[in-house]
Design a protein around this motif. Structure first.
Motif, PDB file in Angstrom:
ATOM      1  N   GLY A   1       0.820  -1.211   0.000  1.00 38.58           N
ATOM      2  CA  GLY A   1       0.000   0.000   0.000  1.00 38.58           C
ATOM      3  C   GLY A   1       0.848   1.252   0.000  1.00 38.58           C
ATOM      4  O   GLY A   1       0.611   2.197  -0.761  1.00 38.58           O
ATOM      5  N   VAL A   2       1.880   1.237   0.839  1.00 36.76           N
ATOM      6  CA  VAL A   2       2.746   2.405   0.944  1.00 36.76           C
ATOM      7  C   VAL A   2       3.524   2.616  -0.352  1.00 36.76           C
ATOM      8  O   VAL A   2       3.696   3.749  -0.809  1.00 36.76           O
ATOM      9  N   CYS A   3       3.952   1.507  -0.964  1.00 34.87           N
ATOM     10  CA  CYS A   3       4.670   1.639  -2.233  1.00 34.87           C
ATOM     11  C   CYS A   3       3.755   2.256  -3.295  1.00 34.87           C
ATOM     12  O   CYS A   3       4.179   3.115  -4.071  1.00 34.87           O
ATOM     13  N   GLY A   4       2.493   1.817  -3.304  1.00 36.61           N
ATOM     14  CA  GLY A   4       1.546   2.406  -4.242  1.00 36.61           C
ATOM     15  C   GLY A   4       1.352   3.883  -3.968  1.00 36.61           C
ATOM     16  O   GLY A   4       1.299   4.708  -4.876  1.00 36.61           O
ATOM     17  N   LEU A   5       1.263   4.216  -2.691  1.00 38.82           N
ATOM     18  CA  LEU A   5       1.030   5.608  -2.296  1.00 38.82           C
ATOM     19  C   LEU A   5       2.194   6.485  -2.730  1.00 38.82           C
ATOM     20  O   LEU A   5       2.007   7.578  -3.266  1.00 38.82           O
TER      21      LEU A   5
ATOM     22  N   ASN B   1       0.642   0.582  -8.936  1.00 36.95           N
ATOM     23  CA  ASN B   1      -0.253   1.381  -9.775  1.00 36.95           C
ATOM     24  C   ASN B   1      -0.057   2.882  -9.605  1.00 36.95           C
ATOM     25  O   ASN B   1      -0.219   3.645 -10.543  1.00 36.95           O
ATOM     26  N   GLY B   2       0.302   3.298  -8.365  1.00 38.34           N
ATOM     27  CA  GLY B   2       0.449   4.733  -8.130  1.00 38.34           C
ATOM     28  C   GLY B   2       1.500   5.361  -9.017  1.00 38.34           C
ATOM     29  O   GLY B   2       1.419   6.530  -9.370  1.00 38.34           O
ATOM     30  N   PHE B   3       2.490   4.578  -9.385  1.00 36.52           N
ATOM     31  CA  PHE B   3       3.576   5.105 -10.215  1.00 36.52           C
ATOM     32  C   PHE B   3       3.046   5.584 -11.559  1.00 36.52           C
ATOM     33  O   PHE B   3       3.411   6.657 -12.045  1.00 36.52           O
ATOM     34  N   ILE B   4       2.159   4.794 -12.171  1.00 42.32           N
ATOM     35  CA  ILE B   4       1.685   5.122 -13.511  1.00 42.32           C
ATOM     36  C   ILE B   4       0.938   6.445 -13.495  1.00 42.32           C
ATOM     37  O   ILE B   4       1.218   7.343 -14.303  1.00 42.32           O
TER      38      ILE B   4
ATOM     39  N   ILE C   1      -4.234  -6.236  -6.543  1.00 41.78           N
ATOM     40  CA  ILE C   1      -4.677  -5.251  -7.540  1.00 41.78           C
ATOM     41  C   ILE C   1      -3.584  -4.203  -7.757  1.00 41.78           C
ATOM     42  O   ILE C   1      -3.266  -3.835  -8.886  1.00 41.78           O
ATOM     43  N   ILE C   2      -2.995  -3.737  -6.649  1.00 40.14           N
ATOM     44  CA  ILE C   2      -1.969  -2.689  -6.765  1.00 40.14           C
ATOM     45  C   ILE C   2      -0.823  -3.159  -7.650  1.00 40.14           C
ATOM     46  O   ILE C   2      -0.390  -2.452  -8.564  1.00 40.14           O
ATOM     47  N   VAL C   3      -0.341  -4.381  -7.397  1.00 40.26           N
ATOM     48  CA  VAL C   3       0.802  -4.866  -8.166  1.00 40.26           C
ATOM     49  C   VAL C   3       0.393  -5.162  -9.612  1.00 40.26           C
ATOM     50  O   VAL C   3       1.107  -4.817 -10.562  1.00 40.26           O
ATOM     51  N   LEU C   4      -0.797  -5.752  -9.782  1.00 41.25           N
ATOM     52  CA  LEU C   4      -1.251  -6.094 -11.137  1.00 41.25           C
ATOM     53  C   LEU C   4      -1.362  -4.843 -12.004  1.00 41.25           C
ATOM     54  O   LEU C   4      -0.837  -4.794 -13.124  1.00 41.25           O
ATOM     55  N   PHE C   5      -2.030  -3.816 -11.470  1.00 39.34           N
ATOM     56  CA  PHE C   5      -2.191  -2.592 -12.260  1.00 39.34           C
ATOM     57  C   PHE C   5      -0.880  -1.849 -12.412  1.00 39.34           C
ATOM     58  O   PHE C   5      -0.731  -1.017 -13.298  1.00 39.34           O
ATOM     59  N   GLY C   6       0.085  -2.145 -11.533  1.00 40.59           N
ATOM     60  CA  GLY C   6       1.385  -1.512 -11.686  1.00 40.59           C
ATOM     61  C   GLY C   6       2.188  -2.134 -12.805  1.00 40.59           C
ATOM     62  O   GLY C   6       2.936  -1.461 -13.503  1.00 40.59           O
TER      63      GLY C   6
END
Lengths: 619, 318
Positions: free
Chosen positions: A377-381, A388-391, A459-464
């Motif tokens: 979660g934090v990595c996404g944030l 996913n947050g990176f994209i 989901i976070i990793v998949l969408f990332g």
């Protein structure tokens, strides 16, 4: 199958769950999960459809419509998924608390009303669902009583201000065009004078800005998020405040239209540029206020304000990439913020209500799955690559830089640094470091809490790694606003000005990790030691106090904390103080003496007669 | 061809980084009027550490350092080294900016699990220092990207081959100066050695590392040294190509492309060496600042220069 059926199931599911709770707890739990999962399945089945139909004719001479298009589908599916997972998370979280039936009723009602909001095809039903949502939210925020009551009060007062603004806007629209159906408005409004459009935008901006917690309307959010029950904080932060985002999309891009919006005002004074700057400020200040917080949920709440800034910036900037980024960030934020609130909720559940970041530590050994959830979660944030947050952040940076707004880009980038600060603090103070003695028998999170966390992490990793999946849907929405279609692959976006290929990065990272891991394995096997077996330069390692958490970024605090007071909140609190005093003064006219009241009546009649004699107002 | 470079480039980067580490000890010793260890000392240390027994504090402790090096290796693949850049088309400078996070984040997670306050203080200082230099750094990067109108580092390098080095092109002069001023902070050498600070917080994040962890931490240090300098050389000193253009044309026409790669790589390494030695001199003469002093310095002149640089770029344009 029609949209009506979906809403009927969602709303009646809430009521049936409540009634069944009086019979048996187990039945109620099953029904709550079923009702919420049913809406996920039903929304998913509507994929790619476009529907508009009247569902209840003639309410105050107005037709009520339900409508589905790509934009509302995108929001609806997010609402349904986050809602369903937070219900599953609630199963064990809420079990031992009181008024559980009421809790489920309100949770399901909030979810149903949010579905109603995104599916409504006219502003009257929009408003009705909006109010159902606001009031059930209020009841849920104050669920815990105590300080939660004050937080709920703050929320509902600001919310009412927003609602009134929206109502005025609607009345004015109805007065001008005689309809409140969104598609009909979309045909009429763009030709209105720019002054009128600005007036409308300001009213709706107030309404949606309060929900979306844009500066200066954000002050309810930190209190509300930290006091609400954790699964509801996940809904609140993940999707409920995004109803404001949906409202922005609706009013800016559907009703008013892109061209009119971008041409409102000129140069630096244009409306969309000012809104972008507001978004940028909403990114920076709250992100750094979050660094100063010691309450885990309050920290996340401030972070929500900051992340909402990215979405506003994306919407307001008004290029196809920025809107794509705004929509994608909405989805991402819903996922990782819900996940993080669940993580904190799980910790809170196991430690019996401890949210203070200074008294936790070392929980990684006791709650490994929760930790992985927190880490992902934090990595996404933060927007670490391959999440996913990176994209979404990459898209917004890119568009801001290439469109020649480096200062806005700077705001977005520096906000990310604030994010890194508080994210690491969150993880470090809860999960890393020394495990206090009192938590040494703590158990891992219950299974029903782990499931949602695992799903969200996946989901976070998949969408990332494969951002093309959501980007394809988003691209359809963006083209429906009148932009050109973007060139989207499964692994990112390719264009002349810079391509993104996440699969390349993924493969490179995986291979590098494997190689280094093999090299590491080739060395001698490390001896596992206890947490007290530490290097302390020859000194005794004190148990229980060997964790550096209090004032984690102390030198920074000292430098920036004087600038980071929430001045707006202080102003609002003063304003309420003044209002209270003023009302206290006015109250003094009620003396309780009948003679005085008779005097008031006589004076008032005398005033009326005086007016009539002078100006003859009443014929 | 790309795949071969993907394997070789990290190795080259590691060799350069480790050579710099050895060289720095030698040069520092000579400045102190000592003889100093041989240049190969870091490699000897790595090999020795690998055969020694070490203690571990948990899975994250082991994995964090692995991820950290992996992150650094991926960054190396994104940085043009001479004419070579295996992952040029996968996201550009913004991705590099983010990937550079992975290394400190990995160390921070790994160190966090070791439950040693010295480590936590070191990490907290690292983040604060990073915020300190990141503000001028972001202004610098934004002025570069605005000036060259691209987010791709390869295009920035190519543009410099046509237009001359960024640091001597007038609109970017202030940004270049500012970058030079924050470069020691990026590399974490004195006067900005607050993160490690051996005498003060027992080497900070390194405090619990021994045996192969120490070896891996040294490898990571070598990589981060390479990345820090290579980024500067790429962005402001024109990468590599411009010195050799006529020779290059001749060699390419003669079908000796690999020699071109070698020569450009050599030129690139020489530039890195010059920058590194300058940084070493700064390292040798300055004492360590406190973290507040470091931030105060970084947020004053370098930030001011970088900000002015961005404004100038916006006004002048290309």
């Amino acid at each position: 199958m029609s949209l009506k059926l979906l809403l009927i199931i969602a709303f009646s599911g809430a009521l049936v769950t409540y009634v069944s709770g009086k019979l048996s707890q187990r039945l109620r739990d099953v029904l709550a999960v079923l009702a919420s999962c049913a809406s996920v399945v039903m929304v998913a089945l509507f994929y790619g459809k476009s529907i508009e139909n009247a569902f209840y004719l003639v309410f105050l001479d107005l037709d009520l419509y339900l409508r589905l298009n790509t934009l509302s589908w995108f929001f609806a599916i997010t609402i349904a998924i986050v809602g369903a997972l937070s219900i599953i998370f609630s199963l064990s979280y809420i079990k031992k608390k009181e008024r559980t039936d009421f809790y489920y009723l309100m949770m399901l009602l909030v979810n149903a009303s949010m579905l109603g909001i995104v599916l409504s095809g006219d502003l009257v039903s929009f408003y009705i669902f909006w109010e159902i949502m606001s009031w059930s939210t209020f009841l849920l925020i104050s669920y815990n009583r105590g300080p939660a009551l004050a937080a709920g009060m703050k929320y509902i007062i600001m919310s009412i201000v927003g609602s009134v603004a929206m109502l005025i806007g609607m009345l004015s629209l109805y007065g001008s065009y005689g309809t409140l159906v969104i598609t009909e408005l979309a045909a009429d409004v763009p030709s209105a004078s720019s002054g009128y459009i600005l007036f409308l935008l300001l009213l709706f901006f107030t309404a949606f800005g309060v929900k979306n917690a844009v500066l200066p309307f954000h002050t309810w959010l930190p209190d509300a998020h930290s006091e609400a029950p954790s699964p509801f904080s996940a809904v609140l932060s993940g999707i409920l405040i995004k109803m404001g985002t949906y409202g922005f999309f609706l009013i800016i891009y559907v009703v008013i239209g892109l061209k009119v919006f971008l041409n409102l005002g000129q140069g630096l004074l244009s409306f969309h540029y000012i809104l972008s700057i507001l978004g940028a400020i909403t990114i920076i200040i709250p992100s750094f206020i979050a660094v100063l917080q010691n309450d885990a949920k309050r920290l996340l709440a401030w972070s929500t304000v900051g992340q909402a800034g990215y979405i506003i910036l994306g919407i307001a900037f008004g290029t196809s990439l920025s809107i794509t980024s705004g929509l994608f960030h909405f989805l991402n934020h819903a996922v990782f913020k819900a996940l993080l609130f669940m993580v904190v909720g799980a910790v809170e559940y196991r430690t019996h209500g401890v949210r203070d970041l200074n008294s936790l530590g070392g929980l990684i050994k006791k709650m490994p799955i929760t930790f992985i959830g927190a880490l992902v979660g934090v990595c996404g944030l933060i927007g670490v690559p391959l999440t996913n947050g990176f994209i979404s952040k990459w898209l917004i940076y890119k568009t801001l830089i290439l469109e020649g707004s480096p200062f806005l880009a700077f705001a977005a980038l520096i906000g990310t640094w604030g994010t890194i600060f508080y994210s690491y603090k969150l993880i470090h103070n809860i999960f890393l470091g020394q495990l206090p003695e009192k938590y040494k028998d703590i158990k891992k999170a219950p299974f029903s809490m782990q499931i949602p966390m695992i799903i969200f992490s996946l989901i976070i990793v998949l969408f990332g790694i494969l951002p093309g999946i959501p980007l394809k849907v988003i691209n359809n929405i963006v083209t429906s606003f009148g932009f050109e279609s973007l060139n989207i692959n499964l692994w990112g976006i390719s264009s002349e000005t810079g391509t993104l290929n996440t699969v390349n990065i993924f493969v490179a990272v995986i291979i590098a990790v494997i190689i280094i891991w093999l090299i590491y394995k080739a060395g001698r096997r490390a001896v596992k030691v206890d947490q007290d077996n530490n290097y302390a330069a020859g000194a005794y390692v004190p148990r229980d106090r060997y964790h550096y958490t209090v004032d984690f970024y102390n030198p920074l605090y000292r430098m920036i904390s004087p600038f980071l007071k929430d001045f707006i909140d202080i102003f609002y609190v003063k304003l309420t103080g003044w209002t209270r005093k003023l009302c206290g003064k006015i109250r003094l006219v009620y003396t309780g003496d009948v003679g005085n009241y008779v005097m008031y009546i006589v004076l008032f009649i005398a005033l009326l007669i005086f007016i009539q004699l002078n100006w003859s107002v009443w014929k | 061809m790309n795949i071969i470079w993907m394997i070789f480039l990290p190795i080259i980067a590691f060799i350069i980084g480790i050579f710099f580490l050895g060289l720095s000890r030698k040069i520092m010793a000579r400045i102190h009027w000592r003889y100093g260890p041989p240049v190969t000392q870091p490699i000897i240390d790595i090999i020795r550490s690998f055969s020694q027994r070490s203690v571990s504090h948990g899975i994250l402790f082991n994995l964090g350092i692995v991820f950290s090096i992996a992150g650094s290796i991926v960054v190396v693949l994104f940085l043009p080294f001479g004419k070579i850049c295996p992952l040029s088309g996968s996201g550009g400078l913004l991705v590099i900016l983010y990937l550079m996070l992975l290394a400190p984040l990995g160390i921070a997670l790994s160190g966090g699990e070791a439950a040693n306050p010295n480590i936590s203080i070191g990490i907290s200082r690292k983040f604060i220092l990073a915020l300190g230099y990141e503000i001028p750094m972001l202004f610098i990067l934004l002025s570069l990207m605005t000036y060259y109108k691209t987010i791709s580092i390869v295009e920035i390098v190519e543009a410099q081959q046509n237009m001359g080095w960024s640091i001597i092109s007038l609109p970017l002069l202030l940004s270049g100066i500012s970058y030079l001023l924050v470069l020691p902070a990026i590399m974490g050498i004195r006067p900005f050695e607050v993160v490690g600070a051996p005498q003060e917080i027992s080497s900070g994040p390194m405090a619990e590392y021994g045996g192969q962890f120490l070896a891996l931490a040294t490898v990571e240090h070598a990589f981060s040294l390479f990345i820090g300098i290579a980024l500067f050389v790429n962005l402001f000193l024109g990468g590599s190509g411009d010195i050799l253009v006529p020779v290059e044309n001749f060699l390419t026409s003669a079908g000796l492309g690999c020699i071109v790669s070698f020569l450009t790589g050599l030129a690139f390494s020489l530039k890195m060496l010059v920058v590194f030695v300058i940084c070493l001199f700064i390292n040798a003469v300055y004492p360590r600042l406190r973290i507040e002093q470091a931030i105060r310095y970084l947020w004053r002149w370098p930030t001011l220069f970088a900000f002015a640089g961005l404004v100038i770029v916006l006004i002048v344009g290309r």
